[in-house]
Design a protein around this motif. Structure first.
Motif, PDB file in Angstrom:
ATOM      1  N   TRP A  22      96.578 -12.996 -23.275  1.00 23.83           N
ATOM      2  CA  TRP A  22      95.836 -11.924 -23.945  1.00 23.83           C
ATOM      3  C   TRP A  22      95.034 -11.076 -22.964  1.00 23.83           C
ATOM      4  O   TRP A  22      94.867  -9.865 -23.158  1.00 23.83           O
ATOM      5  N   HIS A  78      89.356 -10.539 -26.395  1.00 20.98           N
ATOM      6  CA  HIS A  78      89.571 -10.444 -24.953  1.00 20.98           C
ATOM      7  C   HIS A  78      89.267  -9.061 -24.393  1.00 20.98           C
ATOM      8  O   HIS A  78      89.524  -8.808 -23.216  1.00 20.98           O
ATOM      9  N   ALA A 109      92.684 -11.830 -31.337  1.00 16.82           N
ATOM     10  CA  ALA A 109      92.782 -12.187 -29.919  1.00 16.82           C
ATOM     11  C   ALA A 109      92.554 -10.983 -29.017  1.00 16.82           C
ATOM     12  O   ALA A 109      91.868 -11.083 -27.986  1.00 16.82           O
ATOM     13  N   LEU A 110      93.121  -9.838 -29.376  1.00 15.28           N
ATOM     14  CA  LEU A 110      92.935  -8.644 -28.544  1.00 15.28           C
ATOM     15  C   LEU A 110      91.469  -8.220 -28.494  1.00 15.28           C
ATOM     16  O   LEU A 110      90.940  -7.890 -27.429  1.00 15.28           O
TER      17      LEU A 110
END
Length: 267
Positions: free
Chosen positions: A157, A186, A182-183
């Motif tokens: 990611w 991160h 997740a994006l």
């Protein structure tokens, strides 16, 4: 003698986006092994006498596992002459074409790969979103939205948060919430523009532009096949290209005429 298997990309759906080689092979095939994502209008150019095998995979269903498809292709190649393995998009872009190629070659079967326009380029172009753009996006990445045998989606990611890189997720509907979470976790900003494109290049084409954090809320509206495009280039959808599409009204099927004379043998 064994026959020959042609791994043919059918493109994103519109038959006008077939390559000439794909069109020729469809007309000459004596056997067609077809994926679920092949546009139905593409099949009207198939040899009507061809033996047809529908091996389309349905998410969450155990039908038509890859090992079984490999074995079917091998069996057909040992009894038929011209087997067209027809795949949506491009055979080597999330199409399992590489696995089928290796399996067949290991068993002594001749294979030819015929590339097709992959969904990312075809669908984005159809709605007027450039995947790269000077000063906006210097690169683009094609990413699978699910892994083999429904395993968890474990990606690098941190490598996906570069704001100058456009992300295109294939088959992302079932894991959209995971992808977005997740994006953002991160480093991708929650307000990054994103586009959901359903049935790109087809008459039923639909596109919605939202922010990254709004994507999970749109999933109930967009059934597969839906492409997820994330990045600053999506802002260009509100450009003259979008207005031209709106003024044109609903997309209508193209008229498509095959060559006046079809070849009688393959090169």
């Amino acid at each position: 003698m064994s026959g020959k298997v042609y791994l043919v990309g059918a493109g994103p759906g519109d038959p006008e986006l077939l390559t000439l080689r794909a069109l020729k092979l469809l007309g000459l095939a004596d056997t067609i092994v077809c994926d679920r994502l092949v546009g139905p209008s593409v099949l009207q150019y198939a040899n009507p006498q061809a033996q047809f095998h529908d091996v389309g995979k349905i998410p969450g269903c155990r039908q038509h596992q890859q090992d079984e498809i490999n074995q079917l292709l091998l069996t057909l190649a040992r009894s038929r002459q011209r087997i067209v393995r027809l795949k949506g998009g491009d055979p080597f872009i999330f199409g399992r074409g590489g696995e089928e190629l290796l399996f067949l070659v290991q068993h002594g079967i001749e294979v030819e790969v015929v590339p097709g326009i992959t969904a990312a380029t075809g669908c984005a172009a159809a709605v007027g979103i450039p995947l790269t753009h000077r000063g906006v996006a210097a690169s683009v990445r094609f990413i699978t939205g699910h892994l083999r045998d429904s395993d968890g989606l474990e990606l690098d990611w941190r490598s996906l948060v570069d704001p100058t890189c456009t992300l295109v997720f294939y088959m992302a509907v079932s894991n959209a919430a995971t992808i977005v979470e997740a994006l953002i976790a991160h480093g991708r900003p929650a307000d990054t523009p994103a586009a959901l494109i359903h049935a790109g290049t087809m008459a039923e084409q639909d596109c919605a532009v939202v922010t990254l954090q709004e994507v999970p809320g749109m999933i109930d509206v967009f059934a597969p096949p839906t492409l997820l495009v994330i990045g600053e280039v999506v802002r260009l959808y509100s450009s003259p290209a979008k207005r031209a599409l709106e003024q044109a009204g609903p997309t209508v099927p193209h008229s498509f005429n095959p060559p006046l004379s079809c070849p009688t043998e393959l090169a």
